[in-house]
Design an enzyme around this catalytic site. Sequence first.
Site, PDB file in Angstrom:
ATOM      1  CE  LYS A  65      -3.814   1.689   2.897  1.00 19.16           C
ATOM      2  NZ  LYS A  65      -4.846   1.900   4.152  1.00 19.16           N
ATOM      3  CB  SER A 117      -8.127   3.098   3.132  1.00 16.82           C
ATOM      4  OG  SER A 117      -7.275   2.534   3.905  1.00 16.82           O
ATOM      5  CB  SER A 177      -8.539   0.587   6.539  1.00 15.93           C
ATOM      6  OG  SER A 177      -9.127   1.511   5.679  1.00 15.93           O
TER       7      SER A 177
HETATM    8  N1  GLN Z   1     -13.078   3.493   6.896  1.00 12.91           N
HETATM    9  C1  GLN Z   1     -12.492   3.853   7.595  1.00 12.91           C
HETATM   10  C2  GLN Z   1     -12.682   5.295   7.179  1.00 12.91           C
HETATM   11  O1  GLN Z   1     -12.713   5.299   6.549  1.00 12.91           O
HETATM   12  C3  GLN Z   1     -10.798   3.199   7.690  1.00 12.91           C
HETATM   13  C4  GLN Z   1      -9.744   3.663   6.829  1.00 12.91           C
HETATM   14  C5  GLN Z   1      -9.045   2.541   7.817  1.00 12.91           C
HETATM   15  O2  GLN Z   1      -8.898   1.861   8.715  1.00 12.91           O
HETATM   16  N2  GLN Z   1      -7.803   3.051   7.187  1.00 12.91           N
HETATM   17  O3  GLN Z   1     -11.862   5.521   7.710  1.00 12.91           O
END
Ligand code: GLN
Length: 480
Positions: free
Chosen positions: A70, A145, A169
């Site tokens: 990532k 994400s 994420s």
């Molecule tokens: N969907 C969550 C957010 O938008 C999780 C993001 C993450 O774990 N980086 O913050």
Amino acid sequence: MHTISEMREALKSKKISATELVQNSLAQIDKHDSKLGAVITLNKDEALKKAKNWDSSRPGRLSGVPILLKDMFCTQGLKTTAGSKMLADYVPPFTSSVVEKLTTEGAIIIGKLNQDEFAMGSSNENSAFGVCRNPWNTDYVPGGSSGGSAAAVAARYAPLSLGTDTGGSVRQPAHFCGVVGVKPTYGRMSRYGVVAFASSLDQAGPMALTVDDAALATEIMSGYDSQDSTTSLKPVPKWSEETSKDVKSMKVGIAKEYMDYELDPEVKALWLEAQKELEASGAELVDISLALSEYAVSVYYIVCASEASSNLSRFDGVRFGHRTNKKDLESLEQFYCQNRSEAFGAEVQRRIALGTFTLSSGFYDAYYIKAAQVRRLMKEEFNKVFKQCDVILSPVASSPAFKIGERFKDSIKMFTNDHFTTPVNISGLPAMTVPLKLNTEGLPMGLQIVAQDFNESQMFQVGRNLESKYEFYKEVPHGL
Ligand code: GLN
């Protein structure tokens, strides 16, 4: 040959060389990524060079294995964008500790992956580098994400990718793309060199096709790091050697409140079916109550936005990040504003605004402190629950992948997608997604296994038990 263990076997017996593995990986990306959009930066020349110098007698546990990262993980000499225009040209002078651990074991970095900007999102639609598509059906999001990381493993670009998990994420895109995804206990893995979103919640985590591969990567990436004072001194068990231990008499908690959440019928049916499967293996199902999980999404969005507003203040165009070309600015403040407005996307700006508000005098007590208090109560609730059971089995998200564009304009709908994953980050617990089957539309569905602090062992064992019943890793997306 798709998994780490198969590749290691083939390399050992000289059926394949590291160069061939890297070439296969690059060819797969070349063939499919114009459609999928999972890769931001390729590390082609460097990867081929590493593979060429690869020595079959080298002992590393990932020796010659291609991996993808990532774009939150800093890589020395290789662009690290965090999915943002703000860092579009950033080339870090150092490498994150967890990546260093993987390359020390011989892993070869093929490239950097698409993601929601600064890891804020659930669909990968917030990337400054375009949408990433779900390999099972390209009309659908891969989740977020770490959308690129899940899509890349599902599309067989490489057997291992890294994601970050602040509120789900790693686990949610793993569920959407049908791969294994692990979020370790907070403090298991070093955050050094990982672009910070919300430091008290962020953890790195691997994505792989099998539980064994994910356990091996988790094992390699974990451990104390003097560069991150929140890492634990606890020894790292050899998880990869004990995944197949049976689950007999293990107590599996089922939260009664989760039954009442709005759940896709096929996800719910899978959850109930898996409970029966574990029971058939000798595990004992225990009814538990996680009443405070109802507040998890609210607590999470206050805490993560507050921490993000502070963490992202360094991106001002002076210390780090994009600098405007505009010349007629009158003050330093205007200069900062211009840099930040030009380079941060809408979701990031929204979170910074929210977090600055929740930390501002007059509102700090009402929001941030209140969220911190509820956070403590949630942790206490989990502590109590773990006196009754060893692990918790739950859905990962209320539905399988949704269509690109479907929720983009509806933040609340997007946020509530994090119902089952955020309680875990808020409480620092380890959890994983194990992919189990396709729904009637051909989209993957997995389940989440949550364990007690530093008890990843039992999490992997339950994951492996379920995996052995469904064998989802044998499924390959059409055309890949
Ligand atoms: N969907 C969550 C957010 O938008 C999780 C993001 C993450 O774990 N980086 O913050």
